[in-house]
Design a protein around this motif. Structure first.
Motif, short mmCIF file in Angstrom:
data_model
loop_
_atom_site.label_atom_id
_atom_site.label_comp_id
_atom_site.label_asym_id
_atom_site.label_seq_id
_atom_site.Cartn_x
_atom_site.Cartn_y
_atom_site.Cartn_z
N ARG A 129 0.88 -1.17 -0.01
CA ARG A 129 0.01 -0.10 0.04
C ARG A 129 0.79 1.14 -0.12
O ARG A 129 1.50 1.48 1.08
CB ARG A 129 -1.03 -0.08 1.24
N LYS B 272 0.65 5.33 -1.49
CA LYS B 272 -0.24 6.20 -2.39
C LYS B 272 0.56 7.38 -2.94
O LYS B 272 0.00 8.32 -3.50
CB LYS B 272 -1.32 6.85 -1.19
N ASN C 44 -2.44 -3.18 -3.51
CA ASN C 44 -3.49 -2.12 -3.36
C ASN C 44 -4.06 -1.15 -4.18
O ASN C 44 -2.93 -0.29 -4.59
CB ASN C 44 -3.32 -1.57 -1.83
N ASP C 45 -5.07 -1.30 -4.57
CA ASP C 45 -5.88 -0.01 -5.26
C ASP C 45 -5.17 0.31 -6.52
O ASP C 45 -5.23 1.58 -6.98
CB ASP C 45 -5.68 1.31 -4.35
N ASP C 46 -4.28 -0.53 -7.28
CA ASP C 46 -3.53 -0.18 -8.30
C ASP C 46 -3.55 -1.09 -9.33
O ASP C 46 -2.60 -1.83 -9.57
CB ASP C 46 -2.09 0.69 -8.02
N HIS D 56 -6.36 -5.54 -4.16
CA HIS D 56 -7.40 -5.02 -3.10
C HIS D 56 -7.89 -3.89 -3.56
O HIS D 56 -7.07 -2.71 -3.83
CB HIS D 56 -6.69 -5.00 -1.78
N VAL D 57 -9.21 -3.62 -3.51
CA VAL D 57 -9.90 -2.37 -4.29
C VAL D 57 -10.60 -1.82 -3.03
O VAL D 57 -11.20 -2.61 -2.25
CB VAL D 57 -10.41 -2.45 -5.46
N GLY D 58 -11.03 -0.53 -3.13
CA GLY D 58 -12.11 0.19 -2.24
C GLY D 58 -13.41 0.48 -3.03
O GLY D 58 -13.38 0.30 -4.16
N ASP E 241 -14.27 3.44 -4.27
CA ASP E 241 -14.18 4.26 -5.41
C ASP E 241 -13.24 3.68 -6.77
O ASP E 241 -12.98 4.46 -7.54
CB ASP E 241 -13.39 5.50 -4.95
N ASP E 242 -13.06 2.48 -6.61
CA ASP E 242 -12.28 1.85 -7.64
C ASP E 242 -13.08 1.43 -8.79
O ASP E 242 -14.30 1.21 -8.56
CB ASP E 242 -11.33 0.70 -7.06
#
Length: 214
Positions: free
Chosen positions: A45, A47, A75-77, A90-92, A94-95
Motif C-alpha cells: 500500500r 499512495k 492495493n488500489d492499483d 485489493h480495491v475500495g 471508489d475503484d
C-alpha cells in the motif's frame, strides 16, 4: 478453482506496508521480517506518485512473498498489479467495477474488496466476483484515524452469510485480535502493530499465535 485458492491463502496475519513506518532503506528488510514472523498475506500500500520506486518495491515484495509462500497483494492499483504480475489486488469503494477489473487483469488474479461496515456491500461484491472481503475499522486506527469504528456483529453476520474469506482491519493488535477471530474473521490485516514495533518479526509472531490459539 479460484475460490478454493482464496480460502487457502487469505488467512492468518495479513500485513500491510506503510511508507511512513518503512522508509526505503529498510523497506524490504522490514517486510521480510513480517514474513519470517508468519505473515501469510502481504499487501503493498503506497499512495505516492513515485512510479519508479513503487514498481521496484512491488517487484521486490512479490519476490519475497514467493520465497516465503505468502500471498502478495497490490492495493488500489490495477496497472501496477498487472505490471508486476501480482497474484492479488485489493480495491475500495471508489475503484473500478469488478467486471472492468476482470477484463483488465484476467480471471486468475484474486480480488479483494473493502466493505467497511456493510455486509450488504460485501454480498454485492461477492456476487460480482470478489474473492474475499474486508471489514473495519474495528478499533481506532493510526493509519486511518477518521475511519468509522464498526462492531463485531458485522463479522458475525458476514460469517453466517458469506462463503469467501473475511478480513478484519483497523487498529488490530495481538491484544485485541482474538475477539475478531472468534467473531468470524479468517484474517487480520495489520499495519502499525507490526511495522511500528521495534522487532517486526516478534510482533508478527505474537499476532500469528492468535490463530493457533483459536
Amino acid at each position: 478453482m479460484r475460490s478454493a485458492w482464496a480460502r487457502s491463502v487469505v488467512a492468518g496475519v495479513y500485513a500491510i506496508t506503510d511508507a511512513r513506518l518503512m522508509p526505503p532503506s529498510v523497506f524490504l528488510a522490514r517486510a521480510e521480517a513480517a514474513l519470517r514472523g508468519g505473515a501469510r498475506v502481504l499487501q503493498y500500500r503506497d499512495k505516492s506518485n513515485d512510479a519508479a520506486r513503487r514498481f521496484a518495491e512491488a517487484r521486490g515484495l512479490r519476490a519475497l512473498c514467493a520465497r516465503y509462500g505468502a500471498l502478495f497483494v497490490v492495493n488500489d492499483d490495477p496497472a501496477l498489479a498487472r505490471a508486476v504480475a501480482a497474484p492479488a489486488l485489493h480495491v475500495g469503494e471508489d475503484d473500478a467495477p469488478m467486471d472492468e477489473l476482470r477484463r483488465a487483469l484476467g480471471e486468475e488474479i484474486l480480488i479483494g474488496v473493502s466493505c467497511y461496515g456493510s455486509v450488504e456491500r460485501a454480498q454485492r461484491a461477492v456476487a460480482a466476483g470478489a474473492d474475499y472481503v474486508a471489514f473495519g475499522s474495528f478499533f481506532p486506527s493510526t493509519t486511518k484515524p477518521l475511519a468509522p469504528v464498526v462492531g463485531l456483529d458485522v463479522l458475525r453476520q458476514a460469517r453466517q452469510t458469506l462463503a469467501v474469506p473475511i478480513v478484519a482491519i483497523g487498529g488490530i493488535t495481538a491484544a485485541n485480535g482474538g475477539a475478531l477471530i472468534a467473531a468470524g474473521a479468517d484474517s487480520l490485516a495489520i499495519v502499525s502493530a507490526l511495522f511500528a514495533a521495534p522487532a517486526v518479526e516478534a510482533a508478527t509472531r505474537r499476532c500469528a499465535a492468535l490463530f493457533a490459539d483459536a
